[in-house]
Design an enzyme around this catalytic site. Structure first.
Site, PDB file in Angstrom:
ATOM      1  N   PHE A  37       1.004   4.318 -13.950  1.00 21.92           N
ATOM      2  CA  PHE A  37       0.239   3.487 -13.032  1.00 21.92           C
ATOM      3  C   PHE A  37      -0.854   2.760 -13.803  1.00 21.92           C
ATOM      4  O   PHE A  37      -1.253   3.204 -14.885  1.00 21.92           O
ATOM      5  CB  PHE A  37      -0.363   4.335 -11.896  1.00 21.92           C
ATOM      6  CG  PHE A  37       0.025   3.820 -10.531  1.00 21.92           C
ATOM      7  CD1 PHE A  37       1.279   4.089 -10.017  1.00 21.92           C
ATOM      8  CD2 PHE A  37      -0.845   3.042  -9.786  1.00 21.92           C
ATOM      9  CE1 PHE A  37       1.654   3.599  -8.777  1.00 21.92           C
ATOM     10  CE2 PHE A  37      -0.475   2.550  -8.542  1.00 21.92           C
ATOM     11  CZ  PHE A  37       0.772   2.828  -8.034  1.00 21.92           C
TER      12      PHE A  37
ATOM     13  N   GLN B  13     -12.234  -4.831  -4.405  1.00 26.54           N
ATOM     14  CA  GLN B  13     -11.039  -4.946  -5.241  1.00 26.54           C
ATOM     15  C   GLN B  13     -10.019  -5.906  -4.650  1.00 26.54           C
ATOM     16  O   GLN B  13      -9.705  -5.839  -3.458  1.00 26.54           O
ATOM     17  CB  GLN B  13     -10.387  -3.570  -5.394  1.00 26.54           C
ATOM     18  CG  GLN B  13      -9.128  -3.609  -6.250  1.00 26.54           C
ATOM     19  CD  GLN B  13      -8.715  -2.242  -6.731  1.00 26.54           C
ATOM     20  OE1 GLN B  13      -8.093  -1.476  -6.013  1.00 26.54           O
ATOM     21  NE2 GLN B  13      -9.099  -1.918  -7.948  1.00 26.54           N
TER      22      GLN B  13
ATOM     23  N   HIS C  10      -6.184  -6.708  -5.093  1.00 22.41           N
ATOM     24  CA  HIS C  10      -4.963  -6.197  -5.702  1.00 22.41           C
ATOM     25  C   HIS C  10      -4.176  -7.391  -6.242  1.00 22.41           C
ATOM     26  O   HIS C  10      -4.018  -8.392  -5.535  1.00 22.41           O
ATOM     27  CB  HIS C  10      -4.140  -5.430  -4.661  1.00 22.41           C
ATOM     28  CG  HIS C  10      -3.050  -4.607  -5.257  1.00 22.41           C
ATOM     29  ND1 HIS C  10      -1.930  -5.170  -5.824  1.00 22.41           N
ATOM     30  CD2 HIS C  10      -2.907  -3.268  -5.400  1.00 22.41           C
ATOM     31  CE1 HIS C  10      -1.145  -4.203  -6.279  1.00 22.41           C
ATOM     32  NE2 HIS C  10      -1.715  -3.035  -6.036  1.00 22.41           N
TER      33      HIS C  10
ATOM     34  N   LEU D 186       0.975  -5.808   0.559  1.00 24.11           N
ATOM     35  CA  LEU D 186       0.910  -5.169  -0.751  1.00 24.11           C
ATOM     36  C   LEU D 186       2.291  -4.947  -1.375  1.00 24.11           C
ATOM     37  O   LEU D 186       3.212  -4.463  -0.729  1.00 24.11           O
ATOM     38  CB  LEU D 186       0.221  -3.819  -0.566  1.00 24.11           C
ATOM     39  CG  LEU D 186      -0.007  -2.981  -1.820  1.00 24.11           C
ATOM     40  CD1 LEU D 186      -0.998  -3.662  -2.732  1.00 24.11           C
ATOM     41  CD2 LEU D 186      -0.532  -1.605  -1.431  1.00 24.11           C
TER      42      LEU D 186
ATOM     43  N   GLU E  93       1.638  -1.376  -7.333  1.00 23.76           N
ATOM     44  CA  GLU E  93       1.618  -1.366  -8.791  1.00 23.76           C
ATOM     45  C   GLU E  93       2.812  -0.577  -9.336  1.00 23.76           C
ATOM     46  O   GLU E  93       3.222  -0.766 -10.478  1.00 23.76           O
ATOM     47  CB  GLU E  93       0.336  -0.639  -9.213  1.00 23.76           C
ATOM     48  CG  GLU E  93      -0.382  -1.187 -10.390  1.00 23.76           C
ATOM     49  CD  GLU E  93      -1.812  -0.678 -10.388  1.00 23.76           C
ATOM     50  OE1 GLU E  93      -2.673  -1.395  -9.872  1.00 23.76           O
ATOM     51  OE2 GLU E  93      -2.060   0.447 -10.861  1.00 23.76           O
TER      52      GLU E  93
ATOM     53  N   ARG F  18      -6.635  -3.286 -12.192  1.00 24.95           N
ATOM     54  CA  ARG F  18      -6.433  -4.375 -11.226  1.00 24.95           C
ATOM     55  C   ARG F  18      -7.406  -5.540 -11.394  1.00 24.95           C
ATOM     56  O   ARG F  18      -7.025  -6.694 -11.194  1.00 24.95           O
ATOM     57  CB  ARG F  18      -6.538  -3.808  -9.809  1.00 24.95           C
ATOM     58  CG  ARG F  18      -5.376  -2.908  -9.497  1.00 24.95           C
ATOM     59  CD  ARG F  18      -5.554  -2.164  -8.199  1.00 24.95           C
ATOM     60  NE  ARG F  18      -4.381  -1.332  -7.953  1.00 24.95           N
ATOM     61  CZ  ARG F  18      -4.304  -0.446  -6.970  1.00 24.95           C
ATOM     62  NH1 ARG F  18      -5.329  -0.263  -6.151  1.00 24.95           N
ATOM     63  NH2 ARG F  18      -3.217   0.270  -6.808  1.00 24.95           N
TER      64      ARG F  18
ATOM     65  N   HIS G  47      -8.127  -5.779  -1.105  1.00 34.31           N
ATOM     66  CA  HIS G  47      -7.444  -4.494  -1.007  1.00 34.31           C
ATOM     67  C   HIS G  47      -8.356  -3.312  -0.730  1.00 34.31           C
ATOM     68  O   HIS G  47      -8.021  -2.438   0.061  1.00 34.31           O
ATOM     69  CB  HIS G  47      -6.693  -4.267  -2.315  1.00 34.31           C
ATOM     70  CG  HIS G  47      -5.795  -3.066  -2.306  1.00 34.31           C
ATOM     71  ND1 HIS G  47      -4.801  -2.902  -1.370  1.00 34.31           N
ATOM     72  CD2 HIS G  47      -5.736  -1.984  -3.113  1.00 34.31           C
ATOM     73  CE1 HIS G  47      -4.162  -1.763  -1.605  1.00 34.31           C
ATOM     74  NE2 HIS G  47      -4.718  -1.180  -2.639  1.00 34.31           N
TER      75      HIS G  47
ATOM     76  N   GLU H 198     -12.729   5.634   2.040  1.00 31.92           N
ATOM     77  CA  GLU H 198     -13.087   4.294   1.574  1.00 31.92           C
ATOM     78  C   GLU H 198     -14.453   3.834   2.051  1.00 31.92           C
ATOM     79  O   GLU H 198     -15.130   3.083   1.363  1.00 31.92           O
ATOM     80  CB  GLU H 198     -12.012   3.274   2.003  1.00 31.92           C
ATOM     81  CG  GLU H 198     -12.218   1.911   1.345  1.00 31.92           C
ATOM     82  CD  GLU H 198     -11.090   0.924   1.620  1.00 31.92           C
ATOM     83  OE1 GLU H 198     -10.004   1.355   2.054  1.00 31.92           O
ATOM     84  OE2 GLU H 198     -11.302  -0.277   1.394  1.00 31.92           O
TER      85      GLU H 198
ATOM     86  N   ARG I  69     -11.653   0.384  -9.051  1.00 33.59           N
ATOM     87  CA  ARG I  69     -10.870   1.604  -8.856  1.00 33.59           C
ATOM     88  C   ARG I  69      -9.514   1.489  -9.533  1.00 33.59           C
ATOM     89  O   ARG I  69      -8.891   0.432  -9.509  1.00 33.59           O
ATOM     90  CB  ARG I  69     -10.672   1.851  -7.354  1.00 33.59           C
ATOM     91  CG  ARG I  69      -9.730   2.974  -7.041  1.00 33.59           C
ATOM     92  CD  ARG I  69      -9.676   3.266  -5.565  1.00 33.59           C
ATOM     93  NE  ARG I  69      -8.940   2.305  -4.769  1.00 33.59           N
ATOM     94  CZ  ARG I  69      -7.609   2.196  -4.747  1.00 33.59           C
ATOM     95  NH1 ARG I  69      -6.862   2.959  -5.529  1.00 33.59           N
ATOM     96  NH2 ARG I  69      -7.028   1.313  -3.955  1.00 33.59           N
TER      97      ARG I  69
ATOM     98  N   LEU J 188      -6.159   7.858  -3.147  1.00 31.82           N
ATOM     99  CA  LEU J 188      -5.605   8.970  -2.370  1.00 31.82           C
ATOM    100  C   LEU J 188      -6.183  10.300  -2.838  1.00 31.82           C
ATOM    101  O   LEU J 188      -6.517  11.164  -2.024  1.00 31.82           O
ATOM    102  CB  LEU J 188      -4.075   8.983  -2.452  1.00 31.82           C
ATOM    103  CG  LEU J 188      -3.335   7.869  -1.714  1.00 31.82           C
ATOM    104  CD1 LEU J 188      -1.835   8.128  -1.703  1.00 31.82           C
ATOM    105  CD2 LEU J 188      -3.829   7.728  -0.289  1.00 31.82           C
TER     106      LEU J 188
END
Lengths: 575, 241
Positions: free
Chosen positions: A116, A236, A238, A248, A251, A282, A348, A379, A390, A396
Site C-alpha cells: 500500500f 487529503q 485521494h 474511490l 490504492e 497520496r 477523501h 475521522e 495519512r 481503519l
C-alpha cells in the site's frame, strides 16, 4: 423524549461501533445514535485494507510501520500516538479475526497482506506487504462483523436521529440533543459520557469520495461547544477518484500492479517518486497528477490521467478488486482489463479534527486539559497519528486502536461519574431550532449556497493553495455565513423533511469550511496535504506545531501546540 | 435531454391514498437515477423524500422499485432504462411506506437480529496473539455472502415475503446466517441452523430465484439458501445415523 444511557456514541461507523462494543461490559449501558441506519455509515466504503505489521508475507515490525507513518505525516504526527497505533495494530487485527472478520487468506491460511502507498520495509527501502484486507470491501466486512457483535451484545441503536447540539451543564458534558428525522420530534440523550464518532467532511468539496452524510457535523458540534479543532488545514485528496464522479478507486489497484499514465502514455510517477513510484503517499501522487494536467499532459488535454490496470489480468481483478471493477463497469461502461480508467484527485479524508489524548478524551486547549465525560474517535478526532498526510490503510487501524482505547477509558471512568443534570428545557431548544427554520421566510436556496461553497472550496482550498486566494475565500465564506441566515425552506413538513436536515448540515459545512480555510491561511509553509504555492517549502523551525482553532464571539482564533520530540527527527521527505 | 420520472408519493399521516407525480428533468444518459431524484428535490419539489448516502452502491440506503424491479437508485443510470417513456419510481415492495420512497426497515433489521444466536460465540480476548488458520478454499465457501450490503432489494422482489408469508425470515437474513454457518471458524453453527429451521425460517424459501435476479451485488442468493437447506438435511442425517 428523554433517553438515559451511561454512554451515548454519536455516529455508528467503525470507530463508534468499536467504542460501543468495548464499553458494553459490566452493565454499562451504551447507545449509538446515527443520522443514517448504522450499517450505512461511510466506513463501509473503505476498500483497500487495514495496516498492521503482522509480517505474514515478508519480515515486518512496528518500528518500520511507525517510521512510515511519521514520514508520511510529513513529521507532524504525534509520535507517542503513532507508537501506540503501530505497536497495538497486530493484536487488534488478531482480535478482529477472532470476532469473525473474514480476512482474505494466503496459501498458508494466514491473513493475506498486500502493498500500500507509503508503507515500506527497512525505513524506506522498498514497498512492503502490510495491508490486511477483505478483497476490496475491507470496511464493509469489518462493519458487518462489528454490527453483528453489537446486536448480540444488545447495544441500543437510535437510527435516523440528527444531533443538533451537545449539552453541557457547568462545563460537564451531560448529553446531546437532536430530532427524529422521520417525525421531527425532539430526542434528548442524557448520559455520563458522550463520544463523537461522526466521521468526515468530504461533502464540503464538489468532488469527493465521501457519501452524502459526510457533512462534517461532529466538527461543527465541537466548535459550537467552544472546543478547538486541530490541524484542519490538512485535507487529503485521494489521487484516484473516478473522473467526473469522485468515486474511490482504491490504492490497492496500484498495489496490485496498476500504474498511472499521463496523456502521452508515460508512467509519470517515476519522475516524482523514483523508489515507490505509483505507491508514493497520496499527497505526493495527487500533486503529481495535477502538475501533469497543468502542464497540458492530461489525457486528451482534459483534467484527468489514466489508471492502467490492463497488466493485472482478469483473475486479480475478479479476486482482489471485484468492487472497483464493478464500479468502473457500472458508471463508465469500461472493462478495466481492456481499457484504462480516467481518474483525478477526489476529496477523501480530514487529517485534522477534535484534538484528543491517546485515551480518547477530547482536549480543551493547547495545554492538553481534558474535558471530563467527553470523547472523540475516528475521522472527526485528531489524536494525531496522521499529521499532515495519512497513509492508506492507517485510517481503519486508527478507528480500531483508538476506538477501543476510548471504550476502555469510558469503562474505567464512567461509573465514578454522576449523571450531570440536564439543562432546562433541552427539548424546547430543539423544537425552537426546527420551527425557526421551517418558518424561515428568506430568499436564499439551500442547494445554491451549498453548490457555491463546494465550488469555492474545490477551486481555492484543495491540493494547491495560496495566501491571496485563501484570504478572498475566507471573505466569501463570511458572505455565505450571512446568506445562510436568510434561507427559505419550501418544505414545511416534519415527516422525513430532507430539506430541513440539509439546512442544518449546510450551517455545519460552512462553519467547518471556514476553519479549514482559516487554518490554511495561517500556516505559511507547505507540509503534507497542505501545499501553499506562495510558501512552497516546509519550515520546521516555524511550523513544526499543531494548529488549534477556537470559535469566539469575535470570530475564529488560532493558537499552536508544539510537537513533543519523538523517535524520528524531521528529515527531507524523499520516496 | 429531458427525462420523465413518474414517482410514487404518499404521506400516510396526511394523505388518504398514494398517488404518482410526474417530473421532467434535464439529464444525461450516464447520470444516476439518484442524481435525477436529487435534482427534482432541489429544484422542483423539496417535499420529495427518499434515502441516500454513499451514492455508489456500497451503503445500501437507496433500494427502490424502478420500472417494477428492485434496484439501487445510485447504481442504475438513465441509459439502463427506456428513457423515451416514463421511468417509474416506487418504494421497495413488502415494506410499509412511511413517506414517498421511504419504507419502514424495522422488520428487516429485526430479521437480521432474529437469525443471530443470543449468546456471543467469540470473546474479545486480549491474550489473543495469533490469527486462526483458514485455507483459501474454506474462506471461499462464504465469499459471495460477504458482498451483501443490506439494501433490502431481495425482500422487495421475493414472492414469499411480498405475497405469501409476511413473517418469512427473508433472503438477506438467510444469506447472513449462511455466511457464519459456512465459516470454518464458527463455533455456534448448530445453534444458527436450529434458528433457521423454525417456522418462517429457511424452509419458507420456494426458490423463485427473483432475489438472485435483482441483487445489486450479483450475489447468488438462492444458491446460498439452497446450500443452507442441504446443510440442515445433512446434519439431520448424520445425527440419525
Amino acid at each position: 423524549m428523554i433517553h438515559q444511557h451511561d454512554v451515548v456514541i454519536i455516529g455508528g461507523g467503525i470507530a463508534g461501533l468499536t467504542a460501543a462494543l468495548t464499553a458494553t461490559k459490566n452493565n454499562c449501558q451504551v447507545a449509538v445514535v446515527s443520522k443514517v441506519h448504522v450499517t450505512r455509515s461511510h466506513s463501509v466504503a473503505a476498500q483497500g485494507g487495514i495496516a498492521a505489521s503482522l509480517g505474514n508475507q515478508e519480515e515486518d515490525n512496528w518500528e518500520w510501520h511507525m517510521y512510515d507513518t511519521v514520514k508520511g505525516s510529513d513529521y507532524l504526527a504525534d509520535q507517542n500516538a503513532v507508537e501506540i497505533l503501530t505497536k497495538e495494530a497486530p493484536n487488534e487485527i488478531y482480535t478482529l479475526e477472532h470476532l469473525g472478520v473474514p480476512f482474505s487468506r494466503n496459501p498458508q491460511g494466514k491473513i493475506d497482506q498486500r502493498k500500500f502507498g507509503g508503507h515500506t520495509k527497512n525505513y524506506g527501502e522498498a514497498p512492503i506487504k502490510r495491508a490486511c484486507y477483505v478483497s476490496d470491501r475491507t470496511g464493509r466486512a469489518i462493519m458487518d462483523t462489528l454490527f453483528d457483535q453489537c446486536q448480540q451484545q444488545n447495544v441500543t441503536f437510535y437510527n435516523e436521529i440528527y444531533i443538533q447540539q451537545l449539552l453541557f451543564e457547568s462545563n460537564l458534558c451531560c448529553g446531546a440533543a437532536g430530532y427524529d428525522i422521520a417525525t421531527g420530534t425532539a430526542h434528548i440523550f442524557h448520559c455520563r459520557a458522550v463520544v463523537l464518532a461522526t466521521g468526515g467532511l468530504g461533502r464540503i468539496y464538489k468532488t469527493t469520495s465521501n457519501g452524502f452524510a459526510s457533512t462534517g457535523d461532529g466538527f461543527a458540534l465541537a466548535l459550537e461547544a467552544s472546543l478547538p479543532l486541530e490541524d484542519m488545514e490538512f485535507v487529503q485528496f485521494h489521487p484516484t477518484g473516478i473522473y467526473g464522479f469522485g468515486i474511490l478507486i482504491s490504492e490497492a489497484a496500484r498495489a496490485e500492479g496498476g500504474v498511472l499514465r499521463n496523456g502521452l502514455g508515460e508512467r509519470f510517477m517515476e519522475h516524482y517518486a523514483p523508489t515507490l513510484k505509483d505507491l508514493a503517499p497520496r499527497d505526493i501522487v495527487s500533486r503529481a497528477i495535477l502538475k501533469e494536467i497543468n502542464e497540458g499532459k492530461g489525457v486528451d488535454g482534459k483534467d484527468y490521467v489514466n489508471l492502467d490496470l490492463r497488466g493485472l489480468g482478469k483473475e486479480v481483478l475478479d479476486q482482489k478488486l471485484p468492487e472497483i471493477t464493478s464500479f468502473v463497469k457500472t458508471y463508465l461502461g469500461i472493462d478495466p482489463s481492456q481499457t484504462p480508467i480516467p481518474v483525478a484527485p477526489t476529496c477523501h479524508y480530514a487529517m485534522g479534527g477534535i484534538p484528543t489524548d491517546v485515551e480518547g478524551h477530547a482536549i480543551a486547549d493547547i495545554t492538553g486539559a481534558v474535558l471530563p465525560g467527553f470523547y472523540a474517535v475516528g475521522e472527526c478526532a485528531c489524536v494525531s497519528v496522521h499529521g499532515a498526510n495519512r497513509l492508506g490503510c492507517n485510517s481503519l487501524i486508527d478507528l480500531i486502536v483508538f476506538g477501543k482505547r476510548a471504550g476502555l477509558s469510558i469503562l474505567r471512568e464512567v461509573k465514578e461519574r454522576i449523571f450531570p443534570p440536564l439543562p432546562e428545557q433541552a427539548e424546547s431548544i430543539v423544537e425552537d431550532k426546527i420551527n425557526s427554520l421551517l418558518e424561515s421566510k428568506g430568499t436564499e436556496r439551500i442547494h445554491v449556497l451549498r453548490e457555491n461553497l463546494q465550488c469555492l472550496m474545490t477551486q481555492q482550498c484543495s491540493v494547491f493553495r495560496n495566501g491571496k486566494n485563501l484570504q478572498q475565500t475566507l471573505e466569501q465564506i463570511q458572505e455565505l455565513k450571512h446568506k445562510v441566515q436568510n434561507i427559505c425552506l419550501t418544505n414545511k413538513s416534519k415527516t422525513f423533511n430532507m430539506e430541513l436536515q440539509e439546512a442544518f448540515e449546510l450551517h455545519n459545512m460552512i462553519k467547518v469550511a471556514e476553519v479549514i480555510v482559516f487554518s490554511a491561511l495561517k500556516r505559511r509553509e507547505s507540509r503534507g496535504a497542505h501545499f501553499r504555492s506562495d510558501y512552497p517549502d516546509r519550515d520546521d523551525e516555524q511550523w513544526l506545531k499543531h494548529t488549534f482553532v477556537h470559535q469566539t464571539p469575535n470570530g475564529l482564533k488560532e493558537s499552536y501546540r508544539p510537537l513533543l520530540p519523538g523517535r524520528f527527527a524531521a528529515q527531507k521527505r524523499r520516496y | 435531454m429531458i427525462v420523465a420520472l413518474k414517482i410514487y408519493r404518499f404521506n400516510p399521516k396526511t394523505d388518504k391514498a398514494p398517488h404518482f407525480d410526474i417530473f421532467k428533468v434535464e439529464a444525461e444518459p450516464n447520470e444516476r437515477i439518484l442524481d435525477c431524484l436529487n435534482k427534482i428535490r432541489w429544484t422542483q419539489d423539496s417535499s420529495l423524500s427518499f434515502r441516500m448516502s454513499c451514492a455508489h452502491g456500497i451503503c445500501g440506503s437507496d433500494g427502490l422499485t424502478i420500472n417494477g424491479q428492485s434496484a439501487l437508485a445510485c447504481q442504475k443510470l438513465i441509459k439502463d432504462y427506456n428513457y423515451q417513456g416514463e421511468i417509474v419510481i416506487e418504494p421497495l415492495k413488502y415494506f410499509e411506506v412511511v413517506k414517498d420512497l421511504i419504507v419502514d426497515l424495522k422488520p428487516f433489521f429485526e430479521r437480521l437480529k432474529l437469525i443471530t444466536p443470543k449468546k456471543p460465540q467469540n470473546k474479545t480476548n486480549t491474550e489473543i496473539k495469533k490469527e486462526r488458520i483458514q485455507s483459501i478454499k474454506e474462506r471461499s465457501l462464504f465469499d459471495d455472502a460477504l458482498k451483501c450490503i443490506l439494501c433490502g432489494c431481495c425482500y422487495g422482489a421475493c414472492p414469499v415475503t411480498v405475497e405469501q408469508d409476511q413473517d418469512f425470515v427473508g433472503p438477506a437474513a438467510v444469506l447472513r446466517a449462511q455466511r457464519y454457518i459456512f465459516d470454518s471458524r464458527t463455533t455456534d453453527e448448530t445453534e444458527r441452523l436450529n434458528i433457521l429451521q423454525k417456522p418462517h425460517g429457511v424452509w419458507g424459501c420456494k426458490s423463485y430465484y427473483l432475489c438472485t435476479v435483482v441483487c445489486p451485488k450479483n450475489i447468488k442468493v438462492t444458491e446460498a439458501i439452497l446450500r443452507t437447506k442441504k446443510k440442515i438435511i445433512h446434519e439431520k442425517q448424520t445425527k440419525t445415523q
